[in-house]
Design a protein around this motif. Sequence first.
Motif, PDB file in Angstrom:
ATOM      1  N   THR A 250       4.454  16.406 -10.655  1.00 36.51           N
ATOM      2  CA  THR A 250       3.603  14.575  -9.241  1.00 36.51           C
ATOM      3  C   THR A 250       2.444  14.154  -9.983  1.00 36.51           C
ATOM      4  OG1 THR A 250       5.099  15.049  -7.553  1.00 36.51           O
ATOM      5  CG2 THR A 250       3.509  13.606  -7.426  1.00 36.51           C
ATOM      6  N   ILE A 251       2.636  13.508 -11.050  1.00 37.20           N
ATOM      7  CA  ILE A 251       1.063  12.870 -11.367  1.00 37.20           C
ATOM      8  C   ILE A 251       1.227  12.216 -11.302  1.00 37.20           C
ATOM      9  CG2 ILE A 251       0.448  12.104 -13.635  1.00 37.20           C
ATOM     10  CD1 ILE A 251       2.295  14.068 -14.696  1.00 37.20           C
ATOM     11  N   VAL A 252      -0.365  11.413 -10.111  1.00 36.66           N
ATOM     12  CA  VAL A 252      -0.818  10.589 -10.026  1.00 36.66           C
ATOM     13  C   VAL A 252      -1.840   9.933 -10.552  1.00 36.66           C
ATOM     14  CG1 VAL A 252      -3.551   9.492  -8.144  1.00 36.66           C
ATOM     15  CG2 VAL A 252      -1.758  11.901  -7.643  1.00 36.66           C
ATOM     16  N   LEU A 253      -1.118   8.266 -10.999  1.00 40.78           N
ATOM     17  CA  LEU A 253      -0.914   7.793 -12.389  1.00 40.78           C
ATOM     18  C   LEU A 253      -2.887   6.705 -11.781  1.00 40.78           C
ATOM     19  CD1 LEU A 253       1.922   6.592 -12.992  1.00 40.78           C
ATOM     20  CD2 LEU A 253       0.473   8.010 -13.746  1.00 40.78           C
ATOM     21  N   ALA A 254      -2.949   6.348  -9.986  1.00 39.15           N
ATOM     22  CA  ALA A 254      -3.658   5.682  -9.567  1.00 39.15           C
ATOM     23  C   ALA A 254      -4.133   6.317  -8.213  1.00 39.15           C
ATOM     24  CB  ALA A 254      -3.511   4.218 -10.009  1.00 39.15           C
ATOM     25  N   GLU A 255      -5.475   6.602  -8.333  1.00 46.26           N
ATOM     26  CA  GLU A 255      -5.548   7.412  -7.041  1.00 46.26           C
ATOM     27  C   GLU A 255      -5.714   6.248  -5.940  1.00 46.26           C
ATOM     28  OE1 GLU A 255      -5.810   9.408  -4.173  1.00 46.26           O
ATOM     29  OE2 GLU A 255      -6.219  10.752  -6.242  1.00 46.26           O
ATOM     30  N   ALA A 256      -5.858   5.325  -5.993  1.00 51.00           N
ATOM     31  CA  ALA A 256      -6.257   4.304  -5.142  1.00 51.00           C
ATOM     32  C   ALA A 256      -6.192   2.558  -5.871  1.00 51.00           C
ATOM     33  CB  ALA A 256      -7.459   4.112  -3.757  1.00 51.00           C
ATOM     34  N   ILE A 257      -5.384   1.556  -5.774  1.00 49.77           N
ATOM     35  CA  ILE A 257      -5.256   0.627  -5.966  1.00 49.77           C
ATOM     36  C   ILE A 257      -5.140  -0.441  -4.825  1.00 49.77           C
ATOM     37  CG2 ILE A 257      -2.967   0.997  -7.418  1.00 49.77           C
ATOM     38  CD1 ILE A 257      -4.248  -0.682  -9.794  1.00 49.77           C
ATOM     39  N   HIS A 258      -5.200  -2.063  -5.547  1.00 48.87           N
ATOM     40  CA  HIS A 258      -4.885  -2.575  -4.329  1.00 48.87           C
ATOM     41  C   HIS A 258      -4.502  -3.702  -5.354  1.00 48.87           C
ATOM     42  CE1 HIS A 258      -5.176  -6.899  -2.451  1.00 48.87           C
ATOM     43  NE2 HIS A 258      -5.587  -5.940  -1.004  1.00 48.87           N
ATOM     44  N   ILE A 259      -3.256  -3.983  -4.476  1.00 44.02           N
ATOM     45  CA  ILE A 259      -2.525  -5.178  -5.001  1.00 44.02           C
ATOM     46  C   ILE A 259      -3.047  -6.471  -4.501  1.00 44.02           C
ATOM     47  CG2 ILE A 259      -0.231  -5.796  -5.910  1.00 44.02           C
ATOM     48  CD1 ILE A 259      -0.815  -2.928  -7.056  1.00 44.02           C
ATOM     49  N   PRO A 260      -2.941  -7.484  -5.412  1.00 48.24           N
ATOM     50  CA  PRO A 260      -3.961  -8.187  -4.649  1.00 48.24           C
ATOM     51  C   PRO A 260      -2.384  -9.610  -4.492  1.00 48.24           C
ATOM     52  CG  PRO A 260      -4.075  -8.839  -6.971  1.00 48.24           C
ATOM     53  CD  PRO A 260      -3.009  -7.601  -6.992  1.00 48.24           C
ATOM     54  N   PHE A 261      -1.318  -9.567  -4.493  1.00 45.10           N
ATOM     55  CA  PHE A 261      -0.239 -10.250  -4.382  1.00 45.10           C
ATOM     56  C   PHE A 261       0.591  -9.257  -3.818  1.00 45.10           C
ATOM     57  CE2 PHE A 261       0.092  -9.251  -8.820  1.00 45.10           C
ATOM     58  CZ  PHE A 261       1.337  -8.152  -8.342  1.00 45.10           C
ATOM     59  N   CYS A 262       1.380 -10.088  -2.620  1.00 43.49           N
ATOM     60  CA  CYS A 262       3.130  -9.906  -2.153  1.00 43.49           C
ATOM     61  C   CYS A 262       4.491  -9.852  -2.848  1.00 43.49           C
ATOM     62  CB  CYS A 262       3.003 -10.360  -0.869  1.00 43.49           C
ATOM     63  SG  CYS A 262       4.256  -9.884   0.354  1.00 43.49           S
ATOM     64  N   GLU A 263       5.457  -8.962  -3.249  1.00 43.06           N
ATOM     65  CA  GLU A 263       6.797  -9.982  -3.318  1.00 43.06           C
ATOM     66  C   GLU A 263       7.486  -9.586  -2.319  1.00 43.06           C
ATOM     67  OE1 GLU A 263       5.487 -10.381  -8.138  1.00 43.06           O
ATOM     68  OE2 GLU A 263       6.835  -8.187  -7.500  1.00 43.06           O
ATOM     69  N   TYR A 264       7.329  -9.156  -0.786  1.00 40.83           N
ATOM     70  CA  TYR A 264       8.616  -8.430  -0.158  1.00 40.83           C
ATOM     71  C   TYR A 264       9.382  -9.848  -0.226  1.00 40.83           C
ATOM     72  CZ  TYR A 264      10.225  -7.408   4.717  1.00 40.83           C
ATOM     73  OH  TYR A 264      11.062  -7.492   5.542  1.00 40.83           O
ATOM     74  N   GLY A 265      10.300  -8.949  -0.037  1.00 38.43           N
ATOM     75  CA  GLY A 265      11.719 -10.322  -0.460  1.00 38.43           C
ATOM     76  C   GLY A 265      12.105 -10.710  -1.164  1.00 38.43           C
ATOM     77  N   TYR A 266      10.838 -10.919  -2.167  1.00 41.05           N
ATOM     78  CA  TYR A 266      10.935 -11.721  -3.091  1.00 41.05           C
ATOM     79  C   TYR A 266      12.739 -12.115  -4.091  1.00 41.05           C
ATOM     80  CZ  TYR A 266       8.795 -14.353  -6.865  1.00 41.05           C
ATOM     81  OH  TYR A 266       8.042 -15.904  -7.754  1.00 41.05           O
ATOM     82  N   LYS A 267      13.375 -11.003  -3.944  1.00 39.40           N
ATOM     83  CA  LYS A 267      14.457 -11.265  -4.678  1.00 39.40           C
ATOM     84  C   LYS A 267      15.645 -11.744  -3.505  1.00 39.40           C
ATOM     85  CE  LYS A 267      16.084  -7.711  -6.728  1.00 39.40           C
ATOM     86  NZ  LYS A 267      16.885  -6.405  -7.780  1.00 39.40           N
ATOM     87  N   ASP A 268      15.133 -11.113  -2.456  1.00 40.79           N
ATOM     88  CA  ASP A 268      16.002 -12.363  -1.452  1.00 40.79           C
ATOM     89  C   ASP A 268      15.749 -13.916  -1.822  1.00 40.79           C
ATOM     90  OD1 ASP A 268      17.892 -12.528   0.269  1.00 40.79           O
ATOM     91  OD2 ASP A 268      16.359 -12.840   1.948  1.00 40.79           O
ATOM     92  N   LEU A 269      14.893 -14.003  -1.792  1.00 43.20           N
ATOM     93  CA  LEU A 269      14.267 -15.938  -1.535  1.00 43.20           C
ATOM     94  C   LEU A 269      14.397 -16.315  -2.984  1.00 43.20           C
ATOM     95  CD1 LEU A 269      10.991 -14.579   0.232  1.00 43.20           C
ATOM     96  CD2 LEU A 269      13.403 -16.545   1.306  1.00 43.20           C
TER      97      LEU A 269
END
Length: 598
Positions: A510-529
């Motif tokens: 299990t390789i950590v590619l990013a220890e802490a990264i903030h995603i500035p946008f949301c895509e929750y439910g995007y495919k449904d919408l």
Amino acid sequence: MNRKYINRILACCAVVGGLSACTDAWDEHFQANKPIAGQSGNANENLWELINSDEELTEFAALLQATGYDTLLTKNRSYTVWAPANGSGFIDMSLLEGASKEELATYKKEVVENHIAHFVHSAGGIRDKEDKKNYEMVEMINLKKYDFEGPLKGAYTFAGKDLAASNIVAKNGMLHKVQGYVAFSANIWEQLAKEPSISKLWAFLKKDFKREFDENRSVQGPVVDGQVTWLDSIFTEDCRWFREIGWLDREDSSYTMYALTDKAWDEMYELTKRYFAYPEDMKILPGKGVLTVEEVADSVAKELMCRNLVFSNTVNEKYYDDLSDTLRSTRFQIFEGDEARALSDASINGQIKEIPLSNGFLKIVDQVNYNPFTCWHDTLRVEGESLSDADETRLGFKTAEKTIEYIHRDSLLYDSISNHAIGIYKAHTGTTNPVFNFYVNNVLSAWYRIKIVMLPPQIVDPLDTLFVKPNKFQARLYRGAGIIKELEGPNYEKERTAYFWTNNTEKVDTIVLAEAIHIPFCEYGYKDLSGDNPGLRLEISSFLNPGTGNRNKKDCFGAKTVANWKYDNDFRIDQVIFEPIEAPEDTPDVPTDEPVGE
């Protein structure tokens, strides 16, 4: 997660719809010399005539007349009335004459229909809860259910009230006189509308409530001035929340609901909404309505705030011994330890009051101690073998061949592999590096730790110990076709001025590619919408050239045979994980246009 009702009144409607055939049965009952013990009255008079002529029932008669039940109780339908005597205090009679339409509707539902049931229910024989054969719980017209018992304690009782007189026969039913009256007990759904301190919660829930007149099931009255009148109006009620969080309107259910005061609602809204910063370019599918991204964010945040407010008393009492330590919501979310206590402990949640109701309890709280990681900031996973959320292309060109390998049950790694399957990505041609993507759906505008789980060649062929080489690769985050973050591995290659990773071939790595990264946008439910996958995607690309000559001698040792390569160009992927984390300490204000973190 999707955004994703026949309701309680339909059951009553079905009963009402079948009552037209009751007259014959009623006539047969009383004309076949089958008297009921202690019966009195006049089978030639209807219920309204009996009540209206009884000097002990003048107050109830006035209420029946004000609410239209004087007409309904003359019809050829079978009813039983438990009439409260004068002076029992079921309403303030001085307010009846000037009552508004809304007030009369309340009197009708909470008093009149709380004392009338369909069909004939006589006081005869022994009725006791212990004797299931004779015990009866009567469903009233307003769907409340009450015990009808006796005479073990000397008299028949209805909802715990003694009958002053019973079995008074009318040609369309039965009349009993009650000592006192049966107080209306609201269910949770009804009580939500009565509490001014939770107006914002109620306003959001009731938006999805529908109440429609059902002409086919209603009882038509005379035509007056060319207009059809209705003696008994039946409505169907529907609300998607009944299916989402519980049948809060049903009398045969038992729930506890934590209802947020307006203060608690506002505080929780501010906490929740920051996770749903939708991108300005989000397009809503036709048919979904024209919504701005702010409106979508507002709706989604409030939706998630409401999902875990309801708990089934029946389920929790059955499965958990200590309800202060473990609680399961109707959405199957389990709260344990401090989280359970933070929700249920009145000294912690700022409980203002607890209201016992006909189908459970409503607890009005000034604070809801939701942990975002429990309720909506979920761990996101993309399986390496996924056919829909992982592909083998780069900018539309195929660069790898993907196959699926299922892990045999006898393998020592069987329980270590998610879904017991992996995706194997090989170079599409002998002169290309495999590049493949993982589409991460439902990402929130929040902090994550990004991981990838990789496996050595032995997972496919345990006997292949000859060519056990690590992978060498880079990782990038994209949204659509645009790169938004190049992730930096722990290794640096000076000749190519680039960072990269390698995996450990002696384990499931299990390789950590990013220890802490903030995603500035949301895509929750995007495919449904939107109907598409705009795609926050993680691109993994091999970082070696499999050719010969002087190119990348460090990887190939200048050799012409694959066996002498330093790295393997076939990738075996179990899954990609976006693990939610708290914002790192001393984190500056998070910008809205680009990811932050390593």
